[in-house]
Design a protein around this motif. Structure first.
Motif, short mmCIF file in Angstrom:
data_model
loop_
_atom_site.label_atom_id
_atom_site.label_comp_id
_atom_site.label_asym_id
_atom_site.label_seq_id
_atom_site.Cartn_x
_atom_site.Cartn_y
_atom_site.Cartn_z
N ALA A 232 0.92 -1.26 0.25
CA ALA A 232 -0.17 -0.14 -0.33
C ALA A 232 0.94 1.26 -0.16
O ALA A 232 1.82 0.90 0.81
N PRO A 233 0.70 2.10 -0.12
CA PRO A 233 1.15 3.69 -0.55
C PRO A 233 1.15 4.24 0.71
O PRO A 233 -0.01 3.61 2.11
N ILE A 234 2.33 5.04 1.14
CA ILE A 234 2.39 5.41 2.66
C ILE A 234 1.76 7.03 2.61
O ILE A 234 1.88 7.73 1.65
N GLY B 169 -6.47 -1.86 5.36
CA GLY B 169 -4.57 -2.15 4.21
C GLY B 169 -5.00 -1.36 3.41
O GLY B 169 -3.83 -1.86 1.75
N GLU B 170 -5.69 -0.19 2.55
CA GLU B 170 -5.45 0.73 1.77
C GLU B 170 -4.58 1.45 1.81
O GLU B 170 -3.68 2.02 0.23
N ILE B 171 -3.98 2.19 2.89
CA ILE B 171 -2.99 3.13 2.70
C ILE B 171 -2.05 2.91 4.17
O ILE B 171 -2.43 1.55 4.89
N ILE B 172 -0.85 3.35 4.19
CA ILE B 172 0.26 2.90 5.42
C ILE B 172 0.51 4.38 5.90
O ILE B 172 0.22 5.43 5.15
N GLY C 148 4.74 0.39 1.41
CA GLY C 148 5.02 -0.40 2.18
C GLY C 148 4.58 -1.39 1.98
O GLY C 148 3.38 -1.78 1.66
N CYS C 149 5.26 -2.87 2.79
CA CYS C 149 3.76 -4.31 2.48
C CYS C 149 3.36 -4.20 3.81
O CYS C 149 4.60 -4.31 4.54
N LEU C 150 2.29 -4.84 3.17
CA LEU C 150 1.93 -4.81 4.58
C LEU C 150 2.21 -6.61 5.02
O LEU C 150 2.34 -6.77 6.31
N ASP C 151 2.73 -6.76 4.41
CA ASP C 151 3.31 -8.72 5.23
C ASP C 151 4.78 -8.51 5.84
O ASP C 151 5.07 -8.71 7.26
#
Length: 191
Positions: A14-16, A32-35, A49-52
């Motif tokens: 997702a974009p930060i 989980g659409e943005i950080i 960024g990676c959400l995993d």
């Protein structure tokens, strides 16, 4: 196309977003659409960024090997008619494959095309120099500004599926000198 994490290869990215978040941003973050990146904004901060695996990166922080393809379209601008204006497209892929296409007018069909192979080492040197120039502050990246001659659109495709597009004019700018100098050694480049 989903952006891929350069560390774990996950598509769960997702974009930060930086700055103080509105309620909608909090909700988008929970989905989980943005950080949320915090309130402090600095030059060259990570923008994805990676959400995993929680890895964060920006195009500027990626190594030269993360570039998949570089494509520059050079086109005449000035006193010629639309049907007579010429354009040239130069492409270089990470494996060293180089291509050149000549166009005239509005036609999407190339009048002439050429393919060459250069060493992967030479290609990575170009990509490394480009990343070095782009990692500087924007005011240090010189793009020439002229009103006639030839303009260009440079598109750089990264392995994370994102693209960087730079527009300018051939006239001695840092970017066009770097890229066109490279292609000038491979093909007969009209500048």
């Amino acid at each position: 196309m989903k952006v891929i994490c350069p560390k774990c290869k996950s598509e769960h990215t997702a974009p930060i977003m930086y700055g103080y978040p509105e309620p909608e941003a909090w909700e988008a973050s929970e989905r989980g659409e943005i950080i949320l990146g915090g309130c402090m904004v600095f030059p060259h901060q990570e923008d994805y960024g990676c959400l995993d695996c929680n890895h964060r990166w920006s195009l500027d922080s990626l190594p030269a090997k993360a570039i998949k393809k570089m494509r520059i379209r050079v086109f005449e601008q000035g006193p010629c008619t639309i049907d007579m204006a010429r354009a040239w497209v130069y492409e270089i892929y990470a494996d060293g494959t180089a291509r050149k296409y000549d166009y005239q007018g509005r036609s999407r069909k190339a009048l002439f095309s050429e393919k060459e192979q250069v060493s992967e080492r030479k290609t990575i040197e170009l990509f490394r120099e480009f990343q070095k120039v782009m990692s500087k502050y924007p005011e240090e990246v010189i793009v020439a500004e002229v009103l006639d001659g030839c303009g260009y659109n440079l598109q750089v495709t990264y392995f994370d599926h994102r693209k960087r597009i730079i527009k300018g004019n051939l006239g001695g700018g840092t970017i066009d000198n770097l890229v066109m100098g490279f292609f000038g050694k491979i093909f007969d480049v009209e500048k």
